[in-house]
Motif scaffolding. Structure first.
Motif, PDB file in Angstrom:
ATOM      1  N   ASP A   1      -0.384   0.496   3.241  1.00 14.98           N
ATOM      2  CA  ASP A   1       0.943   0.299   3.814  1.00 14.98           C
ATOM      3  C   ASP A   1       0.837  -0.629   5.029  1.00 14.98           C
ATOM      4  OD1 ASP A   1       1.853   2.033   1.934  1.00 14.98           O
ATOM      5  OD2 ASP A   1       2.443   3.618   3.331  1.00 14.98           O
ATOM      6  N   LEU A   2       1.842  -1.487   5.190  1.00 12.16           N
ATOM      7  CA  LEU A   2       1.814  -2.440   6.293  1.00 12.16           C
ATOM      8  C   LEU A   2       3.007  -2.218   7.214  1.00 12.16           C
ATOM      9  CD1 LEU A   2       0.969  -5.677   4.259  1.00 12.16           C
ATOM     10  CD2 LEU A   2      -0.627  -4.260   5.546  1.00 12.16           C
TER      11      LEU A   2
ATOM     12  N   ALA B   1       7.423   5.103  -1.460  1.00 11.58           N
ATOM     13  CA  ALA B   1       8.216   4.441  -0.416  1.00 11.58           C
ATOM     14  C   ALA B   1       8.595   5.489   0.624  1.00 11.58           C
ATOM     15  CB  ALA B   1       9.446   3.791  -1.014  1.00 11.58           C
ATOM     16  N   PHE B   2       9.325   5.057   1.640  1.00  8.30           N
ATOM     17  CA  PHE B   2       9.712   5.972   2.717  1.00  8.30           C
ATOM     18  C   PHE B   2      10.976   6.718   2.295  1.00  8.30           C
ATOM     19  CE2 PHE B   2      12.198   6.370   6.789  1.00  8.30           C
ATOM     20  CZ  PHE B   2      11.485   7.451   7.270  1.00  8.30           C
TER      21      PHE B   2
ATOM     22  N   MET C   1       8.141  -3.363  -2.910  1.00  3.31           N
ATOM     23  CA  MET C   1       9.443  -2.704  -3.030  1.00  3.31           C
ATOM     24  C   MET C   1      10.504  -3.706  -3.514  1.00  3.31           C
ATOM     25  SD  MET C   1      10.583   0.370  -2.568  1.00  3.31           S
ATOM     26  CE  MET C   1      12.109   1.253  -2.220  1.00  3.31           C
TER      27      MET C   1
ATOM     28  N   LYS D   1      16.911   2.591   3.010  1.00  8.02           N
ATOM     29  CA  LYS D   1      16.578   2.210   4.379  1.00  8.02           C
ATOM     30  C   LYS D   1      15.999   0.805   4.322  1.00  8.02           C
ATOM     31  CE  LYS D   1      16.790   6.741   5.542  1.00  8.02           C
ATOM     32  NZ  LYS D   1      15.793   7.581   6.224  1.00  8.02           N
TER      33      LYS D   1
ATOM     34  N   VAL E   1       8.090   0.541   7.511  1.00  6.60           N
ATOM     35  CA  VAL E   1       6.883   0.380   6.708  1.00  6.60           C
ATOM     36  C   VAL E   1       7.143  -0.575   5.548  1.00  6.60           C
ATOM     37  CG1 VAL E   1       7.428   2.327   5.175  1.00  6.60           C
ATOM     38  CG2 VAL E   1       5.046   1.703   5.547  1.00  6.60           C
ATOM     39  N   ILE E   2       6.124  -1.332   5.196  1.00  2.00           N
ATOM     40  CA  ILE E   2       6.127  -2.049   3.919  1.00  2.00           C
ATOM     41  C   ILE E   2       5.226  -1.231   3.001  1.00  2.00           C
ATOM     42  CG2 ILE E   2       5.488  -4.169   2.687  1.00  2.00           C
ATOM     43  CD1 ILE E   2       5.881  -5.693   5.318  1.00  2.00           C
ATOM     44  N   PRO E   3       5.820  -0.427   2.093  1.00  2.78           N
ATOM     45  CA  PRO E   3       4.968   0.409   1.248  1.00  2.78           C
ATOM     46  C   PRO E   3       4.082  -0.465   0.351  1.00  2.78           C
ATOM     47  CG  PRO E   3       7.275   1.090   1.121  1.00  2.78           C
ATOM     48  CD  PRO E   3       7.249  -0.243   1.789  1.00  2.78           C
TER      49      PRO E   3
ATOM     50  N   SER F   1      12.963  -6.104   4.946  1.00  3.28           N
ATOM     51  CA  SER F   1      12.052  -5.175   4.265  1.00  3.28           C
ATOM     52  C   SER F   1      12.834  -3.949   3.814  1.00  3.28           C
ATOM     53  CB  SER F   1      10.932  -4.716   5.207  1.00  3.28           C
ATOM     54  OG  SER F   1      10.095  -5.789   5.553  1.00  3.28           O
ATOM     55  N   ILE F   2      12.637  -3.587   2.559  1.00  8.43           N
ATOM     56  CA  ILE F   2      13.253  -2.358   2.053  1.00  8.43           C
ATOM     57  C   ILE F   2      12.193  -1.265   2.156  1.00  8.43           C
ATOM     58  CG2 ILE F   2      14.365  -1.225   0.086  1.00  8.43           C
ATOM     59  CD1 ILE F   2      15.064  -4.101  -0.915  1.00  8.43           C
ATOM     60  N   HIS F   3      12.463  -0.286   2.997  1.00 10.83           N
ATOM     61  CA  HIS F   3      11.438   0.717   3.300  1.00 10.83           C
ATOM     62  C   HIS F   3      11.400   1.857   2.297  1.00 10.83           C
ATOM     63  CE1 HIS F   3      11.163  -1.524   6.937  1.00 10.83           C
ATOM     64  NE2 HIS F   3      12.426  -1.264   7.233  1.00 10.83           N
ATOM     65  N   GLY F   4      12.558   2.226   1.760  1.00 11.67           N
ATOM     66  CA  GLY F   4      12.560   3.331   0.816  1.00 11.67           C
ATOM     67  C   GLY F   4      13.953   3.868   0.580  1.00 11.67           C
ATOM     68  N   ILE F   5      14.009   4.893  -0.249  1.00  6.11           N
ATOM     69  CA  ILE F   5      15.293   5.494  -0.616  1.00  6.11           C
ATOM     70  C   ILE F   5      15.212   6.996  -0.389  1.00  6.11           C
ATOM     71  CG2 ILE F   5      16.888   5.957  -2.527  1.00  6.11           C
ATOM     72  CD1 ILE F   5      16.042   3.197  -3.668  1.00  6.11           C
TER      73      ILE F   5
ATOM     74  N   HIS G   1      -0.861   1.763  13.204  1.00  4.78           N
ATOM     75  CA  HIS G   1       0.052   2.362  12.220  1.00  4.78           C
ATOM     76  C   HIS G   1      -0.620   2.572  10.862  1.00  4.78           C
ATOM     77  CE1 HIS G   1       4.137   1.397  14.295  1.00  4.78           C
ATOM     78  NE2 HIS G   1       3.164   1.500  15.170  1.00  4.78           N
ATOM     79  N   SER G   2      -1.824   2.082  10.680  1.00  6.97           N
ATOM     80  CA  SER G   2      -2.490   2.221   9.381  1.00  6.97           C
ATOM     81  C   SER G   2      -3.570   3.298   9.437  1.00  6.97           C
ATOM     82  CB  SER G   2      -3.148   0.899   8.969  1.00  6.97           C
ATOM     83  OG  SER G   2      -2.192  -0.029   8.573  1.00  6.97           O
ATOM     84  N   GLN G   3      -4.164   3.496   8.270  1.00  8.38           N
ATOM     85  CA  GLN G   3      -5.333   4.342   8.204  1.00  8.38           C
ATOM     86  C   GLN G   3      -6.468   3.649   8.984  1.00  8.38           C
ATOM     87  OE1 GLN G   3      -3.514   3.130   5.728  1.00  8.38           O
ATOM     88  NE2 GLN G   3      -3.205   4.592   4.071  1.00  8.38           N
TER      89      GLN G   3
END
Lengths: 494, 494
Positions: free
Chosen positions: A242-243, A338-339, A256, B355, A347-349, B331-335, B461-463
């Motif tokens: 994830d970025l 995704a989030f 996404m 989002k 986040v960019i999944p 950026s589309i982060h999620g739903i 923000h990453s691993q």
């Protein structure tokens, strides 16, 4: 015996049956409270098969079913169907399947009642008006998770057999039970078990009865078809992790965006399936079907109000029923990876997986659908010239099921409904999928009937699921009557 | 004093400073292990501001910061900034903001160092090679959540002040600290606190220093701009509750289909923003900017490899940097509200909320972007003639921030970097958003510098987030040198 004597004998048999029926009905009416209490006990068990934390409850549930059937003198087995593999690679024991047998007279038909006692998840905070695991009677509706789907119907079948026993009446047919605990999550292990018991437990079964569905209106119904289901995962993978959308937004083509792009090519705004070949494979609507649908009791407005939408895809009965029962649909269920939480994560999944399914109807073939969908999505994806990778997988490929409504099994059903409710049933189909029907049919080659007693507004899988006391009690009578009717089917027509 | 005498005096001062610097550097080198242990103690606290379960840890973290500053003799306050409202309507206490002051000589400049000690979520199973809350040194890289973002930089500033104190040297400027604990979730309560303390704690502050970012390469950098962020929720609501896709698929226009449809109109497959008016508002790339970007040390291939993608949106340095820093992105982060778990649920979600966010750049205006996006999505949605309802909300509208790289604050930064690293810094921008910079600027009217010490590969923000020992220790020296350089700025140029 001459013809006159035969007539008299038949008349006496007929009277005897009529008499039996009245006594049985009386018995059921007298034992309503006991039936409600039995349902209360079962609803109290949170036998949610999708939640592994509740697995002990589910095991307890299966044991309770077995014990109830044992106390009735049945030949009961708890069949070990192995283990379930969890996504993290661990395994967990599957709930045993309960089989039971009442009667083994080879001169009689043998029916096998299939049902399940696991339930969908339910939490008070999901929007339940009452505690979902505490059966609550409000104006004759008994609210609770699993009431209609499928605990009350299973109990009604058990009580039907018990009524005969209590009145020392011989069962008109041999009755077997096959009750599972994983239906809500895909009946894990059941296919293999059915295959394994084809020549043992199932060998002498003539008919299979499923009551895991509901009526369409206040009119009783018999169900003669279900849609199948091809469930797909479409995974788009890009960056290795994830970025941060601030740091990387503008530098990478986001998975996404690609996924949204290809999902948007599945369905038109009006709901038409855009995947080439799908609509073309569907059996055309015959005039008889049109007529049949036209005669069905179904209130479009009530249905619309129940869903709460402003307008439905079709506002006439025939089109609406046809598109729920015998045309395919695509539903996009969600996106994994995704989030999806509250809040504003930027986040960019890196890897996102869409879940969507296509309901199968005759004459679609899951293997063909798999090819069509996979090929189409890859071709659409290729046009995007994305650096990301697409993987399309079909994880479920359940065929539709369709029965002959002229079959003696259905004629017997109509007669039983006539007797109990004094009306003709609607002959209906289910838009949903009961994969086990098709498995039973394919493995045993025997005929299946779906005989629902659930109400049209029971809210299976939803908040505030219920079973009305009326449907529960009259349903028990229906099953009693049906056993009688099945006994009348000549032995050769199985 | 004649010119010659003045020269000698200046020379003596200069030597004295040089001497001081060498002693300070020696002190820092001698206390490396102590600094690492201090970081270990801080990393061990799971001060995840997005997880309310961890709120006690976050309170403890703020108390530790305050205690550390108190022990150094600072004037320390733990400022109550009120409560946070949770989505369910409940409230929870926000972590207090720590303010501290070292020195109050009105003849000196006063700098205020802003930082945060809350962290992003991290779990070992997310793909960390080491326990994220147990600082682990591997080949000079110290792995742990919050190391680079932002605990080590905050500690480096504290250690810088402490070094002066330990050597009984007078601080060349007055140093204030403003350390918060909600940065990772939007700095709740901080805007109001800054506004409230404008005429008290912040009244005598000349410059604000933020070290909550990173270098672009192995070359030290000064950051002179950030993108803003407009974060949107697009909610499509249809049925009054989730529906079973078998039973209702084909009867209702599904909210998810509508949402996918409108999301697909935001961005072209190649990443171009399709919302009318957005691209048009962006300040054109000047020749000087082009030249500046061209001179920056940045390895496109390394960047590509780090993300793990097959190819980036742009493969030349200038375009790539420009699109990360000074062009907007979507950026589309999620739903939210759809099915996002593992498994195969067959649900038609009743209400789904996408989002997505648009990174703002000069000369975009959040209020205008809000109108543009809302109007565009509603017009696209209207064309679908859907029975569902669309609601578009902008939940964050953070403006971009841009500084003058010729400002004495930046000249001082260049000099400090020259002294410590013996090279010129890259002048860079951040693609991400540090909203507080803009707030500080708007409220106080004072100049801000961003002086990162995080490495280009720290994985904020990453691993496997890390801070190298080199950056941590040399960063501490940089801050020491910078305080000296800021002291040289003539009092009027603030």
């Amino acid at each position: 015996m001459n013809l006159q004597t035969l007539s008299i004998v038949l008349l006496v048999i007929s009277y005897a049956q009529a008499f039996h029926y009245i006594k049985l009905v009386q018995y059921v009416d007298d034992h309503q409270e006991e039936y409600v209490e039995a349902l209360r006990d079962w609803v109290a068990i949170e036998s949610d098969s999708s939640n592994i934390q509740k697995r002990p409850e589910l095991h307890r549930m299966m044991e309770m079913v077995a014990q109830k059937l044992r106390l009735m003198g049945g030949t009961v087995e708890l069949v070990d169907i192995g283990e379930q593999e969890l996504p993290d690679g661990q395994t967990i024991t599957l709930p045993k399947v309960v089989t039971a047998q009442f009667g083994s007279d080879p001169s009689k038909h043998t029916v096998c009642v299939y049902g399940h006692v696991d339930v969908q998840p339910a939490k008070l905070e999901d929007g339940w008006a009452t505690d979902p695991y505490n059966l609550t009677d409000i104006s004759g509706n008994m609210y609770g998770r699993g009431t209609s789907d499928n605990k009350a119907p299973v109990l009604a079948w058990i009580h039907a057999v018990k009524a005969y026993q209590a009145l020392s009446m011989v069962l008109p047919v041999n009755v077997k039970f096959l009750i599972e605990g994983m239906e809500e999550t895909g009946s894990n292990g059941l296919d293999a078990m059915i295959l394994a018991q084809r020549d043992t437990f199932l060998s002498d079964v003539d008919y299979i009865i499923i009551s895991d569905c509901g009526w369409l209106s206040r009119r009783p119904a018999l169900t003669y078809g279900t849609r199948g289901n091809c469930y797909f995962f479409a995974e788009v993978e890009g960056p290795k992790q994830d970025l941060h959308s601030g740091v990387y937004g503008g530098a990478v083509i986001e998975p996404m965006t690609d996924l949204i792009g290809i999902l948007d090519t599945l369905i038109s705004p009006s709901g038409r399936i855009l995947i080439p070949g799908i609509q073309e494979a569907v059996a055309p609507l015959s005039d008889e079907e049109w007529k049949m649908y036209q005669d069905i009791e179904f209130d479009v407005n009530h249905f619309k109000n129940k869903t709460g939408v402003n307008h439905l895809m079709y506002n006439n009965k025939v089109d609406l029923l046809a598109h729920r029962w015998r045309y395919p649909t695509v539903s996009i269920h969600g996106i994994m990876g995704a989030f999806s939480d509250p809040g504003t994560k930027t986040v960019i999944p890196a890897k996102v997986t869409a879940k969507f399914s296509i309901r199968q109807v005759p004459d679609m073939d899951p293997a063909t659908v798999k090819k069509q969908v996979t090929h189409y999505l890859h071709s659409v994806f290729a046009k995007r010239k994305s650096p990301n990778k697409l993987k399309v997988t079909m994880v479920i490929g359940a065929k539709p099921w369709l029965a002959d409504t002229q079959h003696p099994l259905y004629e017997a059903g109509k007669a039983a409904i006539k007797r109990v409710f004094n009306m003709e049933p609607d002959l209906i189909r289910e838009g949903g999928t009961i994969p086990i029907a098709r498995t039973f049919q394919d493995v045993t080659g025997k005929s299946i009937i779906m005989m629902p007693i659930g109400g049209f507004d029971d809210g299976m899988h939803s908040q505030n699921e219920k079973m009305s006391r009326y449907n529960y009690i009259e349903g028990t009578k229906l099953f009693i009557a049906y056993l009688n009717e099945v006994a009348q089917i000549t032995k050769t027509s199985g």
